[in-house]
Design a protein around this motif. Sequence first.
Motif, mmCIF file in Angstrom:
data_model
loop_
_atom_site.group_PDB
_atom_site.id
_atom_site.type_symbol
_atom_site.label_atom_id
_atom_site.label_comp_id
_atom_site.label_asym_id
_atom_site.label_seq_id
_atom_site.Cartn_x
_atom_site.Cartn_y
_atom_site.Cartn_z
ATOM 1 N N GLY A 5 78.660 1.589 40.885
ATOM 2 C CA GLY A 5 77.663 2.557 41.300
ATOM 3 C C GLY A 5 78.072 3.986 41.009
ATOM 4 O O GLY A 5 77.448 4.936 41.490
ATOM 5 N N CYS A 6 79.122 4.151 40.196
ATOM 6 C CA CYS A 6 79.608 5.483 39.811
ATOM 7 C C CYS A 6 79.809 5.512 38.299
ATOM 8 O O CYS A 6 80.086 4.478 37.674
ATOM 9 N N VAL A 21 73.935 3.618 36.651
ATOM 10 C CA VAL A 21 73.974 4.208 37.996
ATOM 11 C C VAL A 21 72.592 4.721 38.394
ATOM 12 O O VAL A 21 72.145 4.530 39.531
ATOM 13 N N GLU A 22 71.906 5.374 37.449
ATOM 14 C CA GLU A 22 70.549 5.872 37.716
ATOM 15 C C GLU A 22 69.596 4.727 38.055
ATOM 16 O O GLU A 22 68.750 4.849 38.939
ATOM 17 N N VAL A 49 70.276 1.931 39.469
ATOM 18 C CA VAL A 49 70.550 1.500 40.839
ATOM 19 C C VAL A 49 69.940 2.484 41.836
ATOM 20 O O VAL A 49 69.300 2.103 42.815
ATOM 21 N N ALA A 50 70.142 3.779 41.568
ATOM 22 C CA ALA A 50 69.656 4.813 42.489
ATOM 23 C C ALA A 50 68.135 4.809 42.613
ATOM 24 O O ALA A 50 67.599 5.138 43.673
ATOM 25 N N GLN A 51 67.445 4.424 41.538
ATOM 26 C CA GLN A 51 65.988 4.485 41.520
ATOM 27 C C GLN A 51 65.320 3.188 41.986
ATOM 28 O O GLN A 51 64.105 3.127 42.084
ATOM 29 N N ALA A 53 71.743 -2.415 44.385
ATOM 30 C CA ALA A 53 72.921 -1.767 44.953
ATOM 31 C C ALA A 53 74.090 -2.033 44.019
ATOM 32 O O ALA A 53 74.040 -2.959 43.187
ATOM 33 N N LYS A 69 76.663 16.958 42.494
ATOM 34 C CA LYS A 69 75.508 16.054 42.559
ATOM 35 C C LYS A 69 74.961 15.909 41.137
ATOM 36 O O LYS A 69 74.669 16.902 40.467
ATOM 37 N N GLY A 119 72.424 13.589 38.216
ATOM 38 C CA GLY A 119 71.377 12.599 38.008
ATOM 39 C C GLY A 119 70.046 13.217 37.645
ATOM 40 O O GLY A 119 69.659 14.261 38.183
ATOM 41 N N GLU A 149 67.277 12.048 38.378
ATOM 42 C CA GLU A 149 66.258 11.850 39.411
ATOM 43 C C GLU A 149 66.169 13.068 40.332
ATOM 44 O O GLU A 149 65.215 13.213 41.087
ATOM 45 N N HIS A 150 67.184 13.948 40.291
ATOM 46 C CA HIS A 150 67.175 15.146 41.124
ATOM 47 C C HIS A 150 66.354 16.260 40.462
ATOM 48 O O HIS A 150 66.275 16.347 39.234
#
Length: 421
Positions: free
Chosen positions: A72-73, A212-213, A215-217, A222, A324, A326, A328-329
């Motif tokens: 996840g990183c 990672v993105e 997973v985040a979205q 996870a 921070k 990504g 998505e931010h």
Amino acid sequence: MNLKRRLRSIALFQQLGPGLVTGAADDDPSGIATYSQAGAQFGFGLLWTMLLTYPLMSAVQLVSAHIGRVTGCGLAKNMGDLFPRWLVTGLVMLLFAANTINIGADIAAMGNAGQLVVGTNGHLLTIGFALLSLLLQLFIPYRRYASFLKWITLSLLAYVTLVFMVKIDWAAAATGLVVPRIEGRSAVVTVVAIFGTTISPYLFFWQSAQEVEEVAQSDDAAPLVDAPWQARREFRRMRIDTLAGMAISNIVALAIIIGTAATLHAGGHTTIGSAADAAAALKPVAGKFAFLLFALGIIGTGLLAVPVLAGSAAYAIGESRGWKCGLEHKPWEAVGFYGVVGLATLLGIAIDWSSIDPIKALFWSAVINGVVAVPIMAAMMLVARRRRTMGKFTIGPRLYALGWIATVVMAAAVLAMVFVQ
């Protein structure tokens, strides 16, 4: 039956994501210039490099995808947990320098290709393409942006189409594909350039970060260390995605080498300085339509590659500094991350307007990429086998062996580049 096939094709395309975009971004305008030079100067003689690089690049990209999905990183964060901070910082700053030079060369090639097609000033088009790419990264939500990048990969079909428009000696092409041959110092340099443009550090960071993105979205995904029951499905998806993405990358590279070998080499045009040079040289040899396909392909692949180059540098620097990160931010939520994206793009524009020789700049970019790739690949292999990082999902012995073989081959390529220079 046709409907079933169509539904299967759609389902397969939906499984493709980070690996597809990464593989397509590998065929950026700088890579197109390298493959065009290989075909123009050596005909079909260096086609074998594509067969050799496919398993190696697939292995390395699959390792980077595994690291991102399992932990996840991204790569820089995982490398920072294993190596001294000064070493990771030095490597990512070299990556930033190489990516910036590459961005400058790519947007210049896009501007020149646009000028060939529409006649507008190339420098102005360069600025326009760069700003378009930057604005898309800044203001388009990740899900839509990732989908946009995925569809842009279809621009690569222009080069496959080119192969069917020109007369090809398929027996000679088949021989070049399966019989390795290096004739002279120039061929050694070109082989090293092919390896450098095919196995590049920015692709490692990008694919890992995109996992990672993803997973985040996702609402139900996870990191696999926290959700091991998802592993079987996710490993299968990553394998299909990565192998397909790298296959598309190499098929397009093969098409470019074959197309330029059958036209430019056969017509005596053996020196290509840029992707736009290749497009211009094609016009009198292969016709206006072939020229348009080649030129528009440069613009399409550039729109795909520039955000990958800028984004991978931002992920690497941001993760190594603990920012921070990504797409998505919003820009104001990840100022440092988007600051790197903007700086890399603007410096790329400055390179285009400067007196720096773009060919020399690309050479030094390849040198930096080759030098940086070796320790990064070695670090990736150590991270991927570290149980403390990967839990029970450390990579298997076959992938581990292929990854180290790729690392050794890249190290040999760097030594060959130093030796022949």
